[in-house]
Write an enzyme that holds these catalytic residues in place. Sequence first.
Site, PDB file in Angstrom:
ATOM      1  N   PRO A 130       0.304  -0.863   0.691  1.00 26.34           N
ATOM      2  CA  PRO A 130       0.263  -0.035  -0.016  1.00 26.34           C
ATOM      3  C   PRO A 130       0.698   0.678   0.040  1.00 26.34           C
ATOM      4  O   PRO A 130       2.091   1.164   0.950  1.00 26.34           O
ATOM      5  CB  PRO A 130      -0.932  -0.757   1.018  1.00 26.34           C
TER       6      PRO A 130
ATOM      7  N   GLN B  74      -6.278  -1.367   2.550  1.00 26.61           N
ATOM      8  CA  GLN B  74      -5.873  -1.394   4.084  1.00 26.61           C
ATOM      9  C   GLN B  74      -6.319   0.185   4.633  1.00 26.61           C
ATOM     10  O   GLN B  74      -7.035   1.028   4.137  1.00 26.61           O
ATOM     11  CB  GLN B  74      -4.193  -1.198   3.986  1.00 26.61           C
TER      12      GLN B  74
ATOM     13  N   CYS C 144       2.984   2.837   9.539  1.00 27.59           N
ATOM     14  CA  CYS C 144       2.651   3.962   8.756  1.00 27.59           C
ATOM     15  C   CYS C 144       3.669   5.121  10.383  1.00 27.59           C
ATOM     16  O   CYS C 144       3.061   4.771  10.622  1.00 27.59           O
ATOM     17  CB  CYS C 144       1.747   4.853   8.143  1.00 27.59           C
TER      18      CYS C 144
ATOM     19  N   HIS D 111       7.971  -5.135   7.600  1.00 26.91           N
ATOM     20  CA  HIS D 111       8.572  -4.383   7.344  1.00 26.91           C
ATOM     21  C   HIS D 111       9.803  -4.536   8.219  1.00 26.91           C
ATOM     22  O   HIS D 111       8.990  -4.013   9.051  1.00 26.91           O
ATOM     23  CB  HIS D 111       8.091  -2.449   7.246  1.00 26.91           C
TER      24      HIS D 111
ATOM     25  N   ASN E  59       8.494  -7.876   4.183  1.00 26.70           N
ATOM     26  CA  ASN E  59       8.252  -6.385   3.124  1.00 26.70           C
ATOM     27  C   ASN E  59       9.729  -5.366   3.800  1.00 26.70           C
ATOM     28  O   ASN E  59      10.120  -5.528   4.711  1.00 26.70           O
ATOM     29  CB  ASN E  59       7.405  -5.361   3.850  1.00 26.70           C
TER      30      ASN E  59
ATOM     31  N   GLY F   2      12.892  -3.268   1.232  1.00 28.25           N
ATOM     32  CA  GLY F   2      14.057  -2.927   0.485  1.00 28.25           C
ATOM     33  C   GLY F   2      14.577  -4.389  -1.065  1.00 28.25           C
ATOM     34  O   GLY F   2      15.569  -4.422  -1.144  1.00 28.25           O
TER      35      GLY F   2
HETATM   36  C1  LIG Z   1       5.022   7.092  -1.346  1.00 31.88           C
HETATM   37  C2  LIG Z   1       5.010   6.049  -0.010  1.00 31.88           C
HETATM   38  C3  LIG Z   1       3.812   5.627   0.283  1.00 31.88           C
HETATM   39  C4  LIG Z   1       3.206   4.687   1.426  1.00 31.88           C
HETATM   40  N1  LIG Z   1       1.564   5.301   1.930  1.00 31.88           N
HETATM   41  C5  LIG Z   1       1.736   4.231   2.624  1.00 31.88           C
HETATM   42  C6  LIG Z   1       0.450   3.902   3.293  1.00 31.88           C
HETATM   43  O1  LIG Z   1      -0.992   3.999   2.564  1.00 31.88           O
HETATM   44  N2  LIG Z   1       0.127   2.223   4.323  1.00 31.88           N
HETATM   45  C7  LIG Z   1       1.775   2.165   4.591  1.00 31.88           C
HETATM   46  O2  LIG Z   1       0.917   0.221   5.479  1.00 31.88           O
HETATM   47  N3  LIG Z   1       2.764   1.882   3.722  1.00 31.88           N
HETATM   48  C8  LIG Z   1       2.747   2.695   2.959  1.00 31.88           C
HETATM   49  N4  LIG Z   1       3.911   2.684   2.747  1.00 31.88           N
HETATM   50  C9  LIG Z   1       4.927   1.991   3.255  1.00 31.88           C
HETATM   51  C10 LIG Z   1       5.302   0.884   1.894  1.00 31.88           C
HETATM   52  O3  LIG Z   1       4.508   0.833   2.320  1.00 31.88           O
HETATM   53  C11 LIG Z   1       6.527  -0.390   2.163  1.00 31.88           C
HETATM   54  O4  LIG Z   1       6.050  -0.583   3.342  1.00 31.88           O
HETATM   55  C12 LIG Z   1       7.774  -0.105   2.689  1.00 31.88           C
HETATM   56  O5  LIG Z   1       7.897   1.582   1.242  1.00 31.88           O
HETATM   57  C13 LIG Z   1       8.647  -0.188   2.572  1.00 31.88           C
HETATM   58  O6  LIG Z   1       9.037  -1.574   0.749  1.00 31.88           O
HETATM   59  P1  LIG Z   1       9.410  -0.712  -0.145  1.00 31.88           P
HETATM   60  O7  LIG Z   1      11.079  -1.198   0.660  1.00 31.88           O
HETATM   61  O8  LIG Z   1       9.950  -2.178  -0.848  1.00 31.88           O
HETATM   62  O9  LIG Z   1       9.206   0.143  -0.294  1.00 31.88           O
HETATM   63  C14 LIG Z   1       4.011   3.963   1.445  1.00 31.88           C
HETATM   64  C15 LIG Z   1       5.775   4.035   0.796  1.00 31.88           C
HETATM   65  C16 LIG Z   1       6.005   5.074  -0.281  1.00 31.88           C
HETATM   66  C17 LIG Z   1       7.348   5.330  -0.786  1.00 31.88           C
END
Ligand SMILES: Cc1cc2nc3c(=O)[nH]c(=O)nc-3n(C[C@H](O)[C@H](O)[C@H](O)COP(=O)(O)O)c2cc1C
Length: 322
Positions: A12, A65, A95, A166, A206, A208
């Site tokens: 999300p 979510q 978050c 995460h 989740n 990286g």
């Molecule tokens: C622009 C942006 C918005 C995000 N919004 C949410 C969100 O609404 N809810 C959530 O649980 N995590 C949110 N995240 C975190 C991501 O879901 C994820 O946990 C985080 O980017 C780590 O994963 P990655 O390293 O694959 O990017 C957001 C991340 C980004 C970059």
Amino acid sequence: MLNNMPQIAIAPMLDWTDRHYRYFMRKISKKTILYTEMVVADAIIHGDRDNLLEFNPEEQHIVLQLGGSNPEKLATSARIAVEYGYQEINLNCGCPSDRVQSGKFGACLMKEPELVADCIKAMQEAVSIPVTVKQRIGLDYDYNYDYCAKFVETIATAGCKSFIIHARNAVLKGLSPKDNREIPPLKYDYVYQLKKDFPDLNIMLNGGIKTTTDMINHLELVDGVMLGREAYYNPYLFANFDNQFFTENNPVRTRKEIALDMIPYLENHLAQGHRLHHVTRHMIGLYHGCKKAKLWRQQLTTNIIKSNNIKDYIDLLGIMDE
Ligand SMILES: Cc1cc2nc3c(=O)[nH]c(=O)nc-3n(C[C@H](O)[C@H](O)[C@H](O)COP(=O)(O)O)c2cc1C
């Protein structure tokens, strides 16, 4: 891995994983689980529900979510989500933004496992679709596996069977949400250990993940992987996932085929009086790593915005190659 079938999901992401992005990603992979942006329970109860919750049936399997910490409101929102056709609900406990903390939801809920358990229980009693949690491994600068495991155990006791972890702490004061996705170190071992300690729970990792090799390595030790930023910046990474990770045997579609497939959706969007850019802004990464990536990006972020004309999009595709 439960049932020997991995779960692959796109995280999300606020402002990114809206219905247009999800529709586009569904053109690339049928098996990847898609998530909405976080939607606040109060907004669902009091706000413009259709605008917040409607989606194209082709997006399924889709998870809503929710953000919130009031069990009753979350249960009401979960019921409404089922009416809209969602197949799963996820509670945001990861978050770290100030706005989210002031509403007492997101990562600060990791301080209150009993409250999260009550929220899960209330939602689980209200609906028969799965209710899951997305969380961090801990808070601030306290690296304590036992706390993380206790949190998971408490929520699992309330009936939650599926956790997305995460693999970073959330620092509640002093780091922006962006920094909170980069600065706290990734500790994948915590997530692997959770799977060992709770073998009956579904544990999705989740944080990286950038390559299929990363995914394959994690999937040796957990049930699923969730990709966020890489899925957005490099959507074509998912082009062969249905074959590679699932039992599909489909020809891998080219970038151009995917972009052509979007035309009816774009035309329909225009016909409703909206702008092409609402959709094409999510497609900027499609040619990531290709010779003409820059041309594609430039055109989508200048000419297509200005002209708002599907013909320009089609002409652009005429000069793109893989
Ligand atoms: C622009 C942006 C918005 C995000 N919004 C949410 C969100 O609404 N809810 C959530 O649980 N995590 C949110 N995240 C975190 C991501 O879901 C994820 O946990 C985080 O980017 C780590 O994963 P990655 O390293 O694959 O990017 C957001 C991340 C980004 C970059």
